[in-house]
Write an enzyme that holds these catalytic residues in place. Structure first.
Site, PDB file in Angstrom:
ATOM      1  N   CYS A 133      -2.589  -3.522   7.223  1.00 21.02           N
ATOM      2  CA  CYS A 133      -2.218  -3.719   8.634  1.00 21.02           C
ATOM      3  C   CYS A 133      -2.592  -2.487   9.452  1.00 21.02           C
ATOM      4  CB  CYS A 133      -0.735  -4.028   8.762  1.00 21.02           C
ATOM      5  SG  CYS A 133       0.362  -2.684   8.264  1.00 21.02           S
ATOM      6  N   THR A 183      20.220 -39.217   9.981  1.00 16.89           N
ATOM      7  CA  THR A 183      20.013 -39.845  11.286  1.00 16.89           C
ATOM      8  C   THR A 183      21.314 -40.123  12.028  1.00 16.89           C
ATOM      9  OG1 THR A 183      17.999 -40.885  10.448  1.00 16.89           O
ATOM     10  CG2 THR A 183      18.919 -41.784  12.473  1.00 16.89           C
ATOM     11  N   GLU A 213       0.821  -1.204   0.000  1.00 15.44           N
ATOM     12  CA  GLU A 213       0.000   0.000   0.000  1.00 15.44           C
ATOM     13  C   GLU A 213       0.862   1.264   0.000  1.00 15.44           C
ATOM     14  OE1 GLU A 213      -2.044  -2.860   2.983  1.00 15.44           O
ATOM     15  OE2 GLU A 213      -0.094  -2.614   2.000  1.00 15.44           O
ATOM     16  N   ARG A 228      13.054 -23.309  -6.506  1.00 10.30           N
ATOM     17  CA  ARG A 228      14.018 -23.093  -5.419  1.00 10.30           C
ATOM     18  C   ARG A 228      14.144 -21.605  -5.092  1.00 10.30           C
ATOM     19  NH1 ARG A 228      19.247 -26.997  -6.780  1.00 10.30           N
ATOM     20  NH2 ARG A 228      18.170 -29.022  -6.579  1.00 10.30           N
ATOM     21  N   THR A 252      20.473 -38.992  -0.743  1.00  6.29           N
ATOM     22  CA  THR A 252      20.612 -38.152  -1.930  1.00  6.29           C
ATOM     23  C   THR A 252      21.955 -37.451  -1.944  1.00  6.29           C
ATOM     24  OG1 THR A 252      18.221 -37.805  -2.101  1.00  6.29           O
ATOM     25  CG2 THR A 252      19.642 -36.160  -3.144  1.00  6.29           C
TER      26      THR A 252
END
Length: 376
Positions: free
Chosen positions: A80, A228, A57, A189, A201
């Site tokens: 806002c 992990t 705005e 991305r 991966t």
């Protein structure tokens, strides 16, 4: 026959077009666009360019200048009415001489919802809401989920063969999708906050996980690795490159301090996470942690176990599958794995499905329908 847009809808569409100019730059704030109309002509345009900068705005009012007097402002999100990094937009609108405010959607933040509209109404302005609300909400799905549920929007993305495989057997190298599809992934991305892969991966592909679009100034998303047992090699490419983004590795709570300390000199944050009953990192805890870091959107790029975990645990919001015109065979790595083991698992269907073509590749994308699932 397609229904013709009303005048208010046409101008709101212009505001939406402004809003999406900020894709990938406004997080954790929403995408917002605004146009100012006087005597049937647009006299001001603006969008929120990045977090901390002026709101849409304010930019539109600056563009319009004195022509705002007596005009109508169309804004995709309720203005806002509170102090944050910037001053309230409602006060700027009131001071500008704007007489009518047309809003696409209310602010989804439950602590401020409706406050902006009510302030403008109390000051005697004409306020209309809900114009192209569906489209305004669609461009802000990540923000809406993050601000209401305190968790990021999750997009599961994969390149898939016609027989449902994401890679050949024995870690053989093969591009399933073509260059145009891969270029589109780099645009994705550029628009998300984070990109997530499993350690498998990383070990097989040694990816950069950066954004590369020729001729365009891009940003790298935060790189998130699920590991992990902390098998990440210290010489992995994603740790040894110049990048505007950092890397976070989520590892098991059992990993020793000295193993973690080996990465202390690198641009990487290693966070211990509890393991679930399946012995894997608890993804819900990962998402909670990322949400606290103001990550509103995540592109999950694999591999098989990661895709499966997000989908079967109902943590995926959107799926994007790039189908390449080839067959890999039943020895290849499936998109979804482990479905035949143990008790049946309910997998959701997709809704609002669309298709796009990149030369001979086909992109199928849709939103996850959590209320309609099928046992596999």
């Amino acid at each position: 026959m397609e229904e013709k847009l009303t005048e208010d809808q046409e101008y709101m569409q212009q505001a939406i077009d402004e809003a999406v100019k900020g894709l990938g730059r406004t997080s954790p704030n929403p995408l917002v666009g605004a146009v100012i109309v006087r005597n049937g002509s647009i006299v001001g345009r603006g969008h929120h360019k990045k977090a901390g900068d002026a709101h849409a705005e304010i930019n539109a009012l600056a563009d319009a200048g004195s022509r705002s007097q007596g005009a109508t402002i169309y804004v995709t999100l309720e203005p806002c009415n509170h102090f944050g990094r910037t001053a309230p937009c409602t006060q700027a609108i009131i001071k500008s001489g704007i007489r009518r405010v047309v809003v696409g959607m209310l602010d989804p933040n439950p602590t401020v919802e409706g406050g902006g509209n009510n302030c403008l109404l109390q000051q005697g302005l004409d306020v209309s809401s809900g114009i192209l609300e569906g489209q305004c909400r669609a461009i802000n799905r990540p923000f809406i989920k993050w601000v209401t549920k305190k968790t990021p929007w999750v997009i599961v993305k994969a390149g898939v063969s016609l027989d449902g495989r994401i890679a050949p057997a024995n870690n053989q190298k093969l591009w399933i999708t073509n260059e145009k599809s891969r270029r589109h992934v780099h645009h994705l991305r550029d628009q998300v906050d984070a990109i997530l892969v499993g350690i498998g991966t990383v070990l097989v592909d040694n990816p950069s996980l950066t954004t590369r679009i020729p001729g365009k100034v891009t940003k790298d998303p935060l790189r998130v690795i699920l590991d992990t047992h902390l098998r990440l090699p210290p010489d992995a490419k994603l740790l040894r490159q110049e990048s505007t983004a950092s890397t976070i590795v989520f590892t098991g709570a059992h990993v020793a301090d000295d193993h973690i300390n080996a990465f202390s000199s690198m641009n990487v944050d290693i966070e211990r996470i509890a393991l679930g009953s399946d012995g894997q990192i608890d993804l819900k805890m990962v998402l909670d942690s990322l949400a606290k870091k103001q990550v509103t959107s995540i592109l999950v790029e694999g591999g098989c176990r990661v895709h499966t975990s997000f989908i079967k645990n109902s943590l995926a919001d959107q799926v994007m599958l790039f189908y390449g015109p080839l067959f890999i065979g039943d020895q290849g790595v499936p998109l979804i794995c482990g479905c035949a083991k143990g008790s049946p698992v309910k997998f959701p269907r997709l809704k609002d499905v669309t298709t796009s073509q990149f030369d001979n590749d086909i992109l199928i994308e849709g939103l996850v329908e959590t209320t309609c699932s099928q046992e596999l």
